[in-house]
Design a protein around this motif. Structure first.
Motif, short mmCIF file in Angstrom:
data_model
loop_
_atom_site.label_atom_id
_atom_site.label_comp_id
_atom_site.label_asym_id
_atom_site.label_seq_id
_atom_site.Cartn_x
_atom_site.Cartn_y
_atom_site.Cartn_z
N GLU A 55 0.82 -1.22 0.00
CA GLU A 55 0.00 0.00 0.00
C GLU A 55 0.86 1.26 0.00
N SER A 56 1.95 1.25 0.74
CA SER A 56 2.82 2.43 0.75
C SER A 56 3.45 2.63 -0.62
N SER A 57 3.85 1.55 -1.25
CA SER A 57 4.44 1.64 -2.59
C SER A 57 3.44 2.20 -3.60
N LYS A 58 2.19 1.74 -3.53
CA LYS A 58 1.13 2.23 -4.42
C LYS A 58 0.94 3.74 -4.29
N ASN A 59 1.19 4.26 -3.09
CA ASN A 59 0.96 5.68 -2.81
C ASN A 59 2.25 6.51 -2.79
N ASN A 60 3.35 5.92 -3.26
CA ASN A 60 4.65 6.61 -3.28
C ASN A 60 5.06 7.11 -1.90
N ILE A 61 4.81 6.28 -0.91
CA ILE A 61 5.23 6.58 0.46
C ILE A 61 6.29 5.56 0.83
N GLU A 62 7.39 6.04 1.33
CA GLU A 62 8.48 5.15 1.71
C GLU A 62 8.21 4.56 3.09
N LEU A 63 8.04 3.24 3.16
CA LEU A 63 7.88 2.57 4.44
C LEU A 63 9.27 2.32 5.01
N VAL A 64 9.52 2.86 6.19
CA VAL A 64 10.83 2.77 6.82
C VAL A 64 10.78 1.62 7.83
N LEU A 65 11.68 0.67 7.68
CA LEU A 65 11.76 -0.45 8.60
C LEU A 65 12.87 -0.21 9.61
N LEU A 66 12.73 -0.85 10.78
CA LEU A 66 13.65 -0.62 11.88
C LEU A 66 14.59 -1.79 12.12
N THR A 67 15.79 -1.47 12.59
CA THR A 67 16.70 -2.46 13.11
C THR A 67 17.23 -1.90 14.43
N THR A 68 17.64 -2.78 15.33
CA THR A 68 17.99 -2.35 16.69
C THR A 68 19.37 -2.90 17.09
N PRO A 69 19.88 -2.48 18.24
CA PRO A 69 21.15 -3.01 18.72
C PRO A 69 21.12 -4.53 18.96
N THR A 71 19.30 -6.70 17.01
CA THR A 71 18.92 -7.41 15.80
C THR A 71 20.08 -8.25 15.28
N PRO A 72 19.88 -9.57 15.13
CA PRO A 72 20.95 -10.42 14.57
C PRO A 72 21.25 -10.02 13.11
N THR A 73 22.48 -10.25 12.68
CA THR A 73 22.92 -9.84 11.34
C THR A 73 22.04 -10.44 10.24
N ASP A 74 21.66 -11.71 10.35
CA ASP A 74 20.81 -12.33 9.32
C ASP A 74 19.47 -11.63 9.20
N ARG A 75 18.88 -11.27 10.32
CA ARG A 75 17.61 -10.55 10.30
C ARG A 75 17.81 -9.14 9.75
N MET A 76 18.91 -8.51 10.10
CA MET A 76 19.22 -7.19 9.57
C MET A 76 19.28 -7.25 8.04
N LYS A 77 19.88 -8.30 7.51
CA LYS A 77 19.96 -8.49 6.05
C LYS A 77 18.56 -8.62 5.45
N SER A 78 17.68 -9.35 6.11
CA SER A 78 16.30 -9.51 5.63
C SER A 78 15.56 -8.18 5.63
N ILE A 79 15.76 -7.40 6.66
CA ILE A 79 15.12 -6.08 6.76
C ILE A 79 15.62 -5.19 5.63
N VAL A 80 16.92 -5.14 5.44
CA VAL A 80 17.50 -4.30 4.40
C VAL A 80 17.03 -4.72 3.01
N SER A 81 16.92 -6.03 2.77
CA SER A 81 16.49 -6.49 1.44
C SER A 81 15.01 -6.17 1.17
N ALA A 82 14.22 -5.96 2.20
CA ALA A 82 12.79 -5.63 2.03
C ALA A 82 12.57 -4.14 1.82
N LEU A 83 13.60 -3.34 2.00
CA LEU A 83 13.48 -1.89 1.93
C LEU A 83 13.49 -1.36 0.50
N GLU A 84 12.80 -0.25 0.33
CA GLU A 84 12.92 0.52 -0.91
C GLU A 84 13.69 1.80 -0.65
N GLY A 85 13.89 2.13 0.61
CA GLY A 85 14.56 3.37 0.97
C GLY A 85 15.56 3.15 2.07
#
Length: 159
Positions: A55-69, A71-85
């Motif tokens: 829905e955010s992509s359809k509306n040209n809104i950048e959905l920002v995902l979070l990572t924390t201190p 967050t394991p590296t593998d999960r961080m990679k998954s988060i980054v790969s799902a990002l458009e921004g």
């Protein structure tokens, strides 16, 4: 309306429940029409962001995902790969807000996320400090002047 007067992008920080109450598609249309260009929803885990991302992509809104201190590296990679921004790196564990200092761990976290993302640009989010400045000001005019001075000091520190 403030947004047409700003020359920088505006991102909205919202928990998921208000979005669900309005309906995801309707919410995205409302914030797009208001001029919002980014959305941070901190209480939705990566695995539950598919509809929000669509829905955010359809509306040209950048959905920002979070990572924390924590967050394991593998999960961080998954988060980054799902990002458009960009990725929002939460720099501290626990309650966020105004701080007098920044943990020395932040530098390592920045290096970690840049390595995982294979790109990087530093930025900061200082909402609590800005709200505090405005709330403690004697007038709106004084608060905006203090906010301008504060923002210029941040800009000088980042360049």
């Amino acid at each position: 309306m403030v947004l047409p007067q700003l020359s920088c992008p505006v991102s909205l920080f919202s928990y998921y429940n208000p979005i669900l109450q309005r309906g995801i598609g309707k919410f995205m249309t409302i914030i797009k029409d208001a001029g919002v260009q980014g959305l941070v929803v901190p209480d939705v885990p990566l695995e539950e962001t598919e509809i929000l991302r669509m829905e955010s992509s359809k509306n040209n809104i950048e959905l920002v995902l979070l990572t924390t201190p924590t967050t394991p590296t593998d999960r961080m990679k998954s988060i980054v790969s799902a990002l458009e921004g960009f990725v929002y790196l939460v720099s501290s564990v626990g309650v966020t807000g105004t701080r007098t200092d920044v943990s020395p761990r932040v530098q390592t976290l920045l290096q970690d996320i840049k390595q995982v993302a294979e790109w990087g640009a530093d930025g900061v989010k200082v909402g609590s400090a800005m709200v505090k400045l405005l709330g403690e000001a004697k007038s709106l005019k004084e608060g905006l002047k203090e906010l301008e001075t504060f923002t210029k000091s941040l800009t000088a520190a980042l360049v």
